[in-house]
Design a protein around this motif. Structure first.
Motif, PDB file in Angstrom:
ATOM      1  N   ALA A 372       0.840  -1.210   0.000  1.00 19.78           N
ATOM      2  CA  ALA A 372       0.000   0.000   0.000  1.00 19.78           C
ATOM      3  C   ALA A 372       0.870   1.253   0.000  1.00 19.78           C
ATOM      4  O   ALA A 372       0.614   2.208  -0.743  1.00 19.78           O
ATOM      5  CB  ALA A 372      -0.933  -0.003   1.210  1.00 19.78           C
ATOM      6  N   LYS A 373       1.928   1.255   0.815  1.00 17.99           N
ATOM      7  CA  LYS A 373       2.818   2.421   0.903  1.00 17.99           C
ATOM      8  C   LYS A 373       3.564   2.639  -0.410  1.00 17.99           C
ATOM      9  O   LYS A 373       3.795   3.772  -0.829  1.00 17.99           O
ATOM     10  CB  LYS A 373       3.804   2.243   2.060  1.00 17.99           C
ATOM     11  N   THR A 374       3.938   1.530  -1.061  1.00 14.07           N
ATOM     12  CA  THR A 374       4.616   1.648  -2.356  1.00 14.07           C
ATOM     13  C   THR A 374       3.685   2.296  -3.382  1.00 14.07           C
ATOM     14  O   THR A 374       4.113   3.163  -4.163  1.00 14.07           O
ATOM     15  CB  THR A 374       5.054   0.256  -2.862  1.00 14.07           C
ATOM     16  N   LEU A 375       2.413   1.881  -3.375  1.00 12.34           N
ATOM     17  CA  LEU A 375       1.436   2.492  -4.286  1.00 12.34           C
ATOM     18  C   LEU A 375       1.233   3.969  -3.973  1.00 12.34           C
ATOM     19  O   LEU A 375       1.131   4.800  -4.880  1.00 12.34           O
ATOM     20  CB  LEU A 375       0.098   1.746  -4.191  1.00 12.34           C
ATOM     21  N   ILE A 376       1.179   4.309  -2.693  1.00 13.74           N
ATOM     22  CA  ILE A 376       1.007   5.712  -2.297  1.00 13.74           C
ATOM     23  C   ILE A 376       2.195   6.541  -2.755  1.00 13.74           C
ATOM     24  O   ILE A 376       2.049   7.580  -3.420  1.00 13.74           O
ATOM     25  CB  ILE A 376       0.844   5.827  -0.764  1.00 13.74           C
ATOM     26  N   ASP A 377       3.406   6.072  -2.411  1.00 10.98           N
ATOM     27  CA  ASP A 377       4.615   6.849  -2.720  1.00 10.98           C
ATOM     28  C   ASP A 377       4.840   6.999  -4.213  1.00 10.98           C
ATOM     29  O   ASP A 377       5.429   7.984  -4.658  1.00 10.98           O
ATOM     30  CB  ASP A 377       5.835   6.185  -2.074  1.00 10.98           C
ATOM     31  N   GLY A 378       4.360   6.035  -4.988  1.00 17.52           N
ATOM     32  CA  GLY A 378       4.549   6.106  -6.434  1.00 17.52           C
ATOM     33  C   GLY A 378       3.472   6.882  -7.164  1.00 17.52           C
ATOM     34  O   GLY A 378       3.585   7.096  -8.373  1.00 17.52           O
ATOM     35  N   MET A 385      -6.350   9.590  -5.671  1.00 20.40           N
ATOM     36  CA  MET A 385      -5.894   8.511  -4.801  1.00 20.40           C
ATOM     37  C   MET A 385      -6.569   8.604  -3.436  1.00 20.40           C
ATOM     38  O   MET A 385      -6.685   9.674  -2.845  1.00 20.40           O
ATOM     39  CB  MET A 385      -4.370   8.565  -4.619  1.00 20.40           C
ATOM     40  N   SER A 386      -7.031   7.451  -2.939  1.00 28.32           N
ATOM     41  CA  SER A 386      -7.701   7.399  -1.648  1.00 28.32           C
ATOM     42  C   SER A 386      -7.596   5.980  -1.111  1.00 28.32           C
ATOM     43  O   SER A 386      -7.071   5.075  -1.771  1.00 28.32           O
ATOM     44  CB  SER A 386      -9.183   7.774  -1.804  1.00 28.32           C
ATOM     45  N   LEU A 387      -8.089   5.786   0.094  1.00 31.44           N
ATOM     46  CA  LEU A 387      -8.112   4.447   0.679  1.00 31.44           C
ATOM     47  C   LEU A 387      -8.912   3.495  -0.210  1.00 31.44           C
ATOM     48  O   LEU A 387      -8.552   2.327  -0.375  1.00 31.44           O
ATOM     49  CB  LEU A 387      -8.730   4.513   2.084  1.00 31.44           C
ATOM     50  N   THR A 388      -9.981   4.006  -0.806  1.00 31.88           N
ATOM     51  CA  THR A 388     -10.817   3.180  -1.677  1.00 31.88           C
ATOM     52  C   THR A 388     -10.058   2.721  -2.916  1.00 31.88           C
ATOM     53  O   THR A 388     -10.082   1.534  -3.271  1.00 31.88           O
ATOM     54  CB  THR A 388     -12.076   3.949  -2.101  1.00 31.88           C
ATOM     55  N   THR A 389      -9.367   3.640  -3.594  1.00 30.69           N
ATOM     56  CA  THR A 389      -8.656   3.274  -4.824  1.00 30.69           C
ATOM     57  C   THR A 389      -7.507   2.313  -4.535  1.00 30.69           C
ATOM     58  O   THR A 389      -7.255   1.387  -5.309  1.00 30.69           O
ATOM     59  CB  THR A 389      -8.110   4.520  -5.540  1.00 30.69           C
ATOM     60  N   ILE A 390      -6.809   2.512  -3.420  1.00 34.24           N
ATOM     61  CA  ILE A 390      -5.697   1.621  -3.075  1.00 34.24           C
ATOM     62  C   ILE A 390      -6.219   0.238  -2.703  1.00 34.24           C
ATOM     63  O   ILE A 390      -5.646  -0.783  -3.085  1.00 34.24           O
ATOM     64  CB  ILE A 390      -4.859   2.201  -1.923  1.00 34.24           C
ATOM     65  N   LYS A 406      -3.620   1.062  10.089  1.00 35.12           N
ATOM     66  CA  LYS A 406      -3.557   1.727  11.386  1.00 35.12           C
ATOM     67  C   LYS A 406      -2.783   0.882  12.385  1.00 35.12           C
ATOM     68  O   LYS A 406      -1.968   1.400  13.164  1.00 35.12           O
ATOM     69  CB  LYS A 406      -4.985   1.973  11.898  1.00 35.12           C
ATOM     70  N   ARG A 407      -3.024  -0.407  12.345  1.00 40.38           N
ATOM     71  CA  ARG A 407      -2.380  -1.311  13.296  1.00 40.38           C
ATOM     72  C   ARG A 407      -0.868  -1.391  13.054  1.00 40.38           C
ATOM     73  O   ARG A 407      -0.076  -1.402  13.996  1.00 40.38           O
ATOM     74  CB  ARG A 407      -3.012  -2.703  13.163  1.00 40.38           C
ATOM     75  N   GLU A 408      -0.460  -1.462  11.787  1.00 45.44           N
ATOM     76  CA  GLU A 408       0.952  -1.623  11.458  1.00 45.44           C
ATOM     77  C   GLU A 408       1.734  -0.313  11.553  1.00 45.44           C
ATOM     78  O   GLU A 408       2.886  -0.313  11.967  1.00 45.44           O
ATOM     79  CB  GLU A 408       1.091  -2.192  10.032  1.00 45.44           C
ATOM     80  N   GLU A 409       1.108   0.788  11.147  1.00 43.06           N
ATOM     81  CA  GLU A 409       1.829   2.059  11.058  1.00 43.06           C
ATOM     82  C   GLU A 409       1.623   2.978  12.259  1.00 43.06           C
ATOM     83  O   GLU A 409       2.368   3.943  12.431  1.00 43.06           O
ATOM     84  CB  GLU A 409       1.414   2.805   9.776  1.00 43.06           C
ATOM     85  N   GLY A 410       0.607   2.714  13.068  1.00 39.75           N
ATOM     86  CA  GLY A 410       0.354   3.608  14.193  1.00 39.75           C
ATOM     87  C   GLY A 410      -0.269   4.919  13.780  1.00 39.75           C
ATOM     88  O   GLY A 410      -0.327   5.876  14.562  1.00 39.75           O
ATOM     89  N   GLN A 411      -0.716   5.015  12.539  1.00 38.42           N
ATOM     90  CA  GLN A 411      -1.394   6.217  12.040  1.00 38.42           C
ATOM     91  C   GLN A 411      -2.362   5.787  10.944  1.00 38.42           C
ATOM     92  O   GLN A 411      -2.209   4.716  10.355  1.00 38.42           O
ATOM     93  CB  GLN A 411      -0.382   7.226  11.495  1.00 38.42           C
ATOM     94  N   SER A 412      -3.351   6.621  10.676  1.00 45.40           N
ATOM     95  CA  SER A 412      -4.355   6.272   9.683  1.00 45.40           C
ATOM     96  C   SER A 412      -3.792   6.400   8.267  1.00 45.40           C
ATOM     97  O   SER A 412      -2.751   7.040   8.047  1.00 45.40           O
ATOM     98  CB  SER A 412      -5.579   7.183   9.826  1.00 45.40           C
ATOM     99  N   PHE A 413      -4.488   5.794   7.316  1.00 47.32           N
ATOM    100  CA  PHE A 413      -4.099   5.889   5.909  1.00 47.32           C
ATOM    101  C   PHE A 413      -4.053   7.350   5.466  1.00 47.32           C
ATOM    102  O   PHE A 413      -3.098   7.788   4.826  1.00 47.32           O
ATOM    103  CB  PHE A 413      -5.103   5.111   5.054  1.00 47.32           C
ATOM    104  N   SER A 415      -3.678  10.069   7.236  1.00 47.90           N
ATOM    105  CA  SER A 415      -2.580  10.802   7.886  1.00 47.90           C
ATOM    106  C   SER A 415      -1.265  10.521   7.172  1.00 47.90           C
ATOM    107  O   SER A 415      -0.448  11.420   6.960  1.00 47.90           O
ATOM    108  CB  SER A 415      -2.466  10.414   9.357  1.00 47.90           C
ATOM    109  N   TYR A 416      -1.057   9.242   6.816  1.00 45.68           N
ATOM    110  CA  TYR A 416       0.181   8.887   6.105  1.00 45.68           C
ATOM    111  C   TYR A 416       0.222   9.556   4.735  1.00 45.68           C
ATOM    112  O   TYR A 416       1.275  10.066   4.311  1.00 45.68           O
ATOM    113  CB  TYR A 416       0.279   7.370   5.951  1.00 45.68           C
ATOM    114  N   LEU A 417      -0.917   9.571   4.030  1.00 48.93           N
ATOM    115  CA  LEU A 417      -0.970  10.183   2.707  1.00 48.93           C
ATOM    116  C   LEU A 417      -0.653  11.675   2.787  1.00 48.93           C
ATOM    117  O   LEU A 417       0.141  12.196   1.987  1.00 48.93           O
ATOM    118  CB  LEU A 417      -2.355   9.965   2.089  1.00 48.93           C
ATOM    119  N   VAL A 418      -1.250  12.370   3.751  1.00 45.67           N
ATOM    120  CA  VAL A 418      -0.966  13.803   3.931  1.00 45.67           C
ATOM    121  C   VAL A 418       0.511  14.013   4.264  1.00 45.67           C
ATOM    122  O   VAL A 418       1.172  14.917   3.717  1.00 45.67           O
ATOM    123  CB  VAL A 418      -1.860  14.396   5.043  1.00 45.67           C
TER     124      VAL A 418
END
Length: 469
Positions: A372-378, A385-390, A406-413, A415-418
């Motif tokens: 998911a993070k790779t898709l976001i960063d790319g 782009m949103s949680l739905t599209t990913i 949230k469980r793995e990163e300690g922050q919401s999707f 928040s990470y995107l912003v």
């Protein structure tokens, strides 16, 4: 234990399957045998059935009709179709309707056993995922109860249902605990906590205690040397007030140590590069940078402050993995004026960081979040782009990805995107060759005013102040 129903109009066949297959050893119990589709349906209407073995040809409704009914009204159930028809179109039609396997007569016992084993494995995976999904849902509604003061009556009823709260009369108090570095204390208190509603929110363990047991629970807490706070007593629908009270108390604890390293934007940007390198496993880059950094420290006081600040930044980015407590204490207690001694402590800390992050990557949920993070960063420039599209791209549910992230990163999707968009914006603004609207567009913002407001909210300064930094 899963339940199976066997449907076949031939008595010898259905009773033979019930007797000859070692169902208990395979994790199943025979809930019933049926001579017709209607009889099989009656078993489904009486209890949860996990597996159906059905013949294709039966009097009245066929096995294909039964398959269609099961997939419509009990979609989680697995279906093995047994048929004497070897024509491809029969198998094709059954598989189109959702059959999980298709076995031709005359059947062999070993074929049925192997097929049932596959069904058991698929059911285990499904219910394991459902269990995680339910945990994430519970976490969501627990937070909603405590963090959202504008919960409607309908939402409150749903919260009660999701949290399985049967008695919301009377008053409650919210207790907060910080078990950071003293996890063994949590084990000691867990027997009492399990009597109440509780969950983790951020770094705190949050317990909701009804008024009739508050005094006794408070005495149990006082016997343990742990940081804790109690909010004011409130009704169930006003627990957000008690939660805020408890947060104010624990955050303003006079004994709490705060680290004081005031980083410039350039220093913060370097930290972000370090954290990015950690997230992709570029440990050589991290080691080289840290070695150069320690060689330039003038004294241990500055080095200590930087180390503690870095540890705090890392924990904010990888909040689930709270392992810095003992190392922060080692840094604080280091009396040597030799920076190499402090550097050695930090090297041991980073080894622990590397090991922990590698373990996370090996886990299934960790791998999912990495994808998911790779898709976001790319795709940071993608305005849609949103949680739905990913989640669609990864072919998983919206809610499951939200909970795992949230469980793995300690922050919401979100928040990470912003965070990633703001970091990219700061990096692009440091160049001299891009206009402000071009930076906004490259970071996925079609509206420059919205981009500017978001940037100022995140960094505390307007975009133009970052140009050329």
């Amino acid at each position: 234990m899963y339940f199976v129903v066997i449907a076949d109009d031939e008595k010898l066949m259905r009773e033979g399957l019930a007797r000859s297959i070692p169902w208990n050893n395979l994790g199943f119990s025979v809930a019933g045998i049926a001579a017709s589709a209607d009889e099989a349906v009656s078993f489904f209407q009486g209890k949860e059935i996990h597996l159906l073995l059905t013949d294709v040809r039966m009097p009245g409704k066929s096995g294909i009709d039964l398959l269609g009914w099961v997939k419509r009204y009990s979609p989680a159930s697995k279906v093995i179709v047994i048929s004497g028809y070897d024509k491809f179109e029969y198998a094709q039609n059954a598989l189109k309707l959702g059959a999980d396997d298709y076995i031709l007569k005359p059947i062999k016992k070993t074929m049925v056993i192997e097929s049932v084993k596959r069904m058991k494995k698929a059911l285990d995976a499904y219910y394991s995922q459902m269990h995680l999904h339910n945990l994430y849902q519970r976490d969501f509604f627990f937070r909603k109860l405590l963090e959202n003061p504008l919960v409607s009556t309908d939402e409150l009823e749903e919260i009660k249902m999701r949290l399985e709260c049967t008695d919301e009369s009377g008053h409650y108090a919210v207790f907060l605990f910080d078990f950071y570095g003293i996890e063994s204390k949590k084990t000691t208190l867990s027997a009492r906590m399990n009597d109440f509603l509780w969950d983790e929110i951020g770094i705190y363990t949050v317990v909701i205690v009804p008024d009739q047991t508050i005094e006794r629970f408070e005495k149990d807490v006082q016997s343990l040397a742990i940081p804790w706070a109690k909010g004011s007593e409130q009704t169930f629908d006003s627990l957000c007030i008690s939660y805020e009270n408890a947060l104010d108390v624990i955050r303003h604890d006079e004994g709490k140590i705060y680290h004081t390293f005031h980083a410039s934007f350039v220093e913060y940007r370097k930290i972000m590069k370090l954290l990015d390198a950690l997230s992709v496993g570029d440990y050589v880059f991290v080691d080289d940078y840290l070695s150069q950094l320690f060689s330039h420290f003038d004294n241990t006081t500055t080095a200590k402050k930087w180390c503690l600040w870095f540890m705090d930044c890392l924990e904010q980015s990888f909040e689930k993995y709270r392992f810095t407590g003992q190392y922060q204490m080692a840094v604080k207690n280091c009396q040597s004026q030799d920076i190499s001694v402090l550097h050695e402590i930090f090297i041991q800390y980073m080894k622990k960081v590397y090991m922990t992050l590698e373990e996370r990557k090996l886990s299934a949920s960790g791998q999912l979040v990495q994808r998911a993070k790779t898709l976001i960063d790319g795709n940071l420039s993608d305005k849609n782009m949103s949680l739905t599209t990913i989640s669609l791209e990864l072919q998983i549910s919206y809610g499951y990805l939200s909970g795992v992230f949230k469980r793995e990163e300690g922050q919401s999707f979100s928040s990470y995107l912003v965070k990633r968009r703001m970091e990219k914006a700061a990096e692009l603004l440091s160049r001299h060759d891009m206009k402000l609207y071009e930076v906004a567009d490259a970071c996925g913002y079609g509206n420059y005013r919205y981009f500017s407001d978001s940037f100022r909210k995140y960094w505390g300064r307007i975009p133009s102040e970052f140009q050329g930094v």
